[in-house]
Design a protein around this motif. Sequence first.
Motif, PDB file in Angstrom:
ATOM      1  N   ALA A   1      -1.878   4.370 -10.459  1.00 26.76           N
ATOM      2  CA  ALA A   1      -1.738   4.334  -9.000  1.00 26.76           C
ATOM      3  C   ALA A   1      -0.395   4.921  -8.579  1.00 26.76           C
ATOM      4  N   LEU A   2       0.665   4.533  -9.276  1.00 28.53           N
ATOM      5  CA  LEU A   2       1.989   5.074  -8.960  1.00 28.53           C
ATOM      6  C   LEU A   2       2.032   6.583  -9.156  1.00 28.53           C
ATOM      7  N   ALA A   3       1.408   7.072 -10.217  1.00 27.88           N
ATOM      8  CA  ALA A   3       1.429   8.513 -10.495  1.00 27.88           C
ATOM      9  C   ALA A   3       0.779   9.302  -9.362  1.00 27.88           C
ATOM     10  N   VAL A   4      -0.367   8.836  -8.903  1.00 31.00           N
ATOM     11  CA  VAL A   4      -1.064   9.537  -7.815  1.00 31.00           C
ATOM     12  C   VAL A   4      -0.252   9.492  -6.528  1.00 31.00           C
ATOM     13  N   LEU A   5       0.237   8.322  -6.168  1.00 28.78           N
ATOM     14  CA  LEU A   5       0.951   8.176  -4.898  1.00 28.78           C
ATOM     15  C   LEU A   5       2.305   8.875  -4.921  1.00 28.78           C
ATOM     16  N   LEU A   6       2.966   8.896  -6.062  1.00 25.89           N
ATOM     17  CA  LEU A   6       4.236   9.616  -6.159  1.00 25.89           C
ATOM     18  C   LEU A   6       4.019  11.119  -6.089  1.00 25.89           C
ATOM     19  N   ASP A   7       2.936  11.594  -6.689  1.00 21.83           N
ATOM     20  CA  ASP A   7       2.604  13.021  -6.583  1.00 21.83           C
ATOM     21  C   ASP A   7       2.324  13.395  -5.133  1.00 21.83           C
ATOM     22  N   GLU A   8       1.581  12.557  -4.428  1.00 19.44           N
ATOM     23  CA  GLU A   8       1.319  12.816  -3.014  1.00 19.44           C
ATOM     24  C   GLU A   8       2.600  12.732  -2.190  1.00 19.44           C
ATOM     25  N   ALA A   9       3.486  11.811  -2.565  1.00 21.32           N
ATOM     26  CA  ALA A   9       4.758  11.685  -1.853  1.00 21.32           C
ATOM     27  C   ALA A   9       5.585  12.959  -1.984  1.00 21.32           C
ATOM     28  N   GLU A  10       5.548  13.568  -3.158  1.00 19.99           N
ATOM     29  CA  GLU A  10       6.279  14.825  -3.361  1.00 19.99           C
ATOM     30  C   GLU A  10       5.760  15.916  -2.438  1.00 19.99           C
ATOM     31  N   ARG A  11       4.501  15.798  -2.051  1.00 21.91           N
ATOM     32  CA  ARG A  11       3.889  16.789  -1.155  1.00 21.91           C
ATOM     33  C   ARG A  11       3.900  16.338   0.298  1.00 21.91           C
ATOM     34  N   GLY A  12       4.634  15.233   0.575  1.00 22.79           N
ATOM     35  CA  GLY A  12       4.861  14.829   1.958  1.00 22.79           C
ATOM     36  C   GLY A  12       3.953  13.744   2.496  1.00 22.79           C
ATOM     37  N   ARG A  13       3.134  13.130   1.662  1.00 24.89           N
ATOM     38  CA  ARG A  13       2.224  12.088   2.141  1.00 24.89           C
ATOM     39  C   ARG A  13       2.819  10.712   1.856  1.00 24.89           C
ATOM     40  N   SER A  14       2.926   9.897   2.882  1.00 20.12           N
ATOM     41  CA  SER A  14       3.515   8.563   2.749  1.00 20.12           C
ATOM     42  C   SER A  14       2.437   7.529   2.414  1.00 20.12           C
ATOM     43  N   ALA A  15       2.873   6.402   1.824  1.00 17.86           N
ATOM     44  CA  ALA A  15       1.910   5.358   1.442  1.00 17.86           C
ATOM     45  C   ALA A  15       2.626   4.052   1.180  1.00 17.86           C
ATOM     46  N   VAL A  16       1.808   2.993   1.104  1.00 18.36           N
ATOM     47  CA  VAL A  16       2.257   1.675   0.654  1.00 18.36           C
ATOM     48  C   VAL A  16       1.325   1.241  -0.471  1.00 18.36           C
ATOM     49  N   LEU A  17       1.908   0.761  -1.566  1.00 11.91           N
ATOM     50  CA  LEU A  17       1.125   0.239  -2.679  1.00 11.91           C
ATOM     51  C   LEU A  17       1.362  -1.262  -2.775  1.00 11.91           C
ATOM     52  N   SER A  18       0.275  -2.032  -2.701  1.00 13.24           N
ATOM     53  CA  SER A  18       0.352  -3.486  -2.852  1.00 13.24           C
ATOM     54  C   SER A  18      -0.014  -3.872  -4.281  1.00 13.24           C
ATOM     55  N   LEU A  19       0.816  -4.712  -4.884  1.00 12.41           N
ATOM     56  CA  LEU A  19       0.561  -5.215  -6.228  1.00 12.41           C
ATOM     57  C   LEU A  19       0.399  -6.729  -6.139  1.00 12.41           C
ATOM     58  N   GLY A  20      -0.774  -7.245  -6.494  1.00 10.77           N
ATOM     59  CA  GLY A  20      -1.068  -8.658  -6.312  1.00 10.77           C
ATOM     60  C   GLY A  20      -1.069  -9.447  -7.622  1.00 10.77           C
ATOM     61  N   PHE A  21      -0.463 -10.639  -7.576  1.00 11.94           N
ATOM     62  CA  PHE A  21      -0.363 -11.496  -8.765  1.00 11.94           C
ATOM     63  C   PHE A  21      -0.622 -12.946  -8.381  1.00 11.94           C
ATOM     64  N   HIS A  22      -1.040 -13.727  -9.373  1.00  6.90           N
ATOM     65  CA  HIS A  22      -1.311 -15.151  -9.176  1.00  6.90           C
ATOM     66  C   HIS A  22      -0.549 -15.953 -10.214  1.00  6.90           C
ATOM     67  N   LEU A  23       0.028 -17.067  -9.793  1.00  3.20           N
ATOM     68  CA  LEU A  23       0.848 -17.883 -10.681  1.00  3.20           C
ATOM     69  C   LEU A  23       0.065 -18.377 -11.886  1.00  3.20           C
ATOM     70  N   ARG A  24      -1.212 -18.713 -11.685  1.00  2.00           N
ATOM     71  CA  ARG A  24      -2.017 -19.281 -12.756  1.00  2.00           C
ATOM     72  C   ARG A  24      -2.648 -18.203 -13.640  1.00  2.00           C
ATOM     73  N   ILE A  25      -2.575 -16.949 -13.209  1.00  2.00           N
ATOM     74  CA  ILE A  25      -3.190 -15.863 -13.984  1.00  2.00           C
ATOM     75  C   ILE A  25      -2.120 -15.113 -14.777  1.00  2.00           C
ATOM     76  N   CYS A  26      -1.267 -14.357 -14.082  1.00  2.00           N
ATOM     77  CA  CYS A  26      -0.207 -13.643 -14.805  1.00  2.00           C
ATOM     78  C   CYS A  26       0.953 -14.554 -15.171  1.00  2.00           C
ATOM     79  N   GLY A  27       0.900 -15.807 -14.749  1.00  2.00           N
ATOM     80  CA  GLY A  27       1.893 -16.764 -15.219  1.00  2.00           C
ATOM     81  C   GLY A  27       1.673 -17.162 -16.670  1.00  2.00           C
ATOM     82  N   ARG A  28       0.493 -16.893 -17.212  1.00  2.00           N
ATOM     83  CA  ARG A  28       0.201 -17.160 -18.618  1.00  2.00           C
ATOM     84  C   ARG A  28       0.952 -16.167 -19.511  1.00  2.00           C
ATOM     85  N   PRO A  29       1.453 -16.614 -20.667  1.00  2.00           N
ATOM     86  CA  PRO A  29       2.315 -15.757 -21.486  1.00  2.00           C
ATOM     87  C   PRO A  29       1.740 -14.382 -21.812  1.00  2.00           C
TER      88      PRO A  29
END
Length: 313
Positions: A229-257
């Motif tokens: 996702a970062l690769a695509v959006l950064l490539d578009e940013a280089e060509r002048g297209r703006s964006a917001v990327l949301s990254l979602g996490f949960h304490l009980r999911i990614c909180g696991r080791p």
Amino acid sequence: MSRDLVGYGTRPPEIVWPNGARLAVNIAVNLEEGAEHQVGDGDPRSERVGEFASVVPEGVRDRGQEQFFAYGTRVGVWRFLDALGDARLPATFWMCGRAVARSPRIAAAIADAGHEAACHGWLWQPHAAYGDRAAEAADLDRTVAAIADATGRRPVGFFCRGSESDHTRSLLAERGFLYTSNAFDDDLPYWDDSGLIVLPYALDTNDARFAHPNGFVRSVELVEYVDDALAVLLDEAERGRSAVLSLGFHLRICGRPARFVAFRAILARLTALGERVWVAPRHAIVSAFAERVPRGVGTALASAGERPTRRPA
């Protein structure tokens, strides 16, 4: 029924975020533990979605599910706060009102660490499930009160599980909210008729997919997916297209080791990108958008073929 299936079209607003980047990234962490449906808490049923689908009969207390959720606040949240502190990166925490009311010290610790406390509904349920406006308003008010009491700050942003009701946005606007994130239809914020700004969320760059039968299994899969996702959006940013990327996490999911490895790797990736991205809480992204894109500039102009004018950064 009116649905906007065009949006900005081929002419999105040209936004340069405060640090000069064209890509803003938001880290969103969900504080839902204690607000999920549980028979043991007096709810008519217990939440079915956990590490495994519940096999406990409907209407019977499910202690296993209670314990699965409790891991998030007993262990996971402290891992998240430590990692965010080490990386010196801000996040938005979606806070359910009942979760905050039961664990106010955790909500306070999150706010004291400098993270945004945003409204996630009283219970971890869709606001579309409310049968009337008054009931929804009452739960919204007690959620705002719980968050304000615990953190000292009223939330300005909202996102609930699933979908809003027909009344949600007007209720939020009446209470002085700045934005809602119950939208999955764009890479940029946009103005809503209610006066709110809509900052879309993402369910694909999200650790909830570890709980999906066709989702992630190993931590590296989430890391690689976010990298793509970062690769695509950064490539578009280089060509002048703006964006917001949301990254979602949960304490009980990614909180696991085993899955926390993914969270740390993603933070390291964001840190390494430096000024190429602007990592910010959602309220800051919304405020920056409002400064750069006046109300009235957006989908209507884009659909008519006009190019919205970029305001100075």
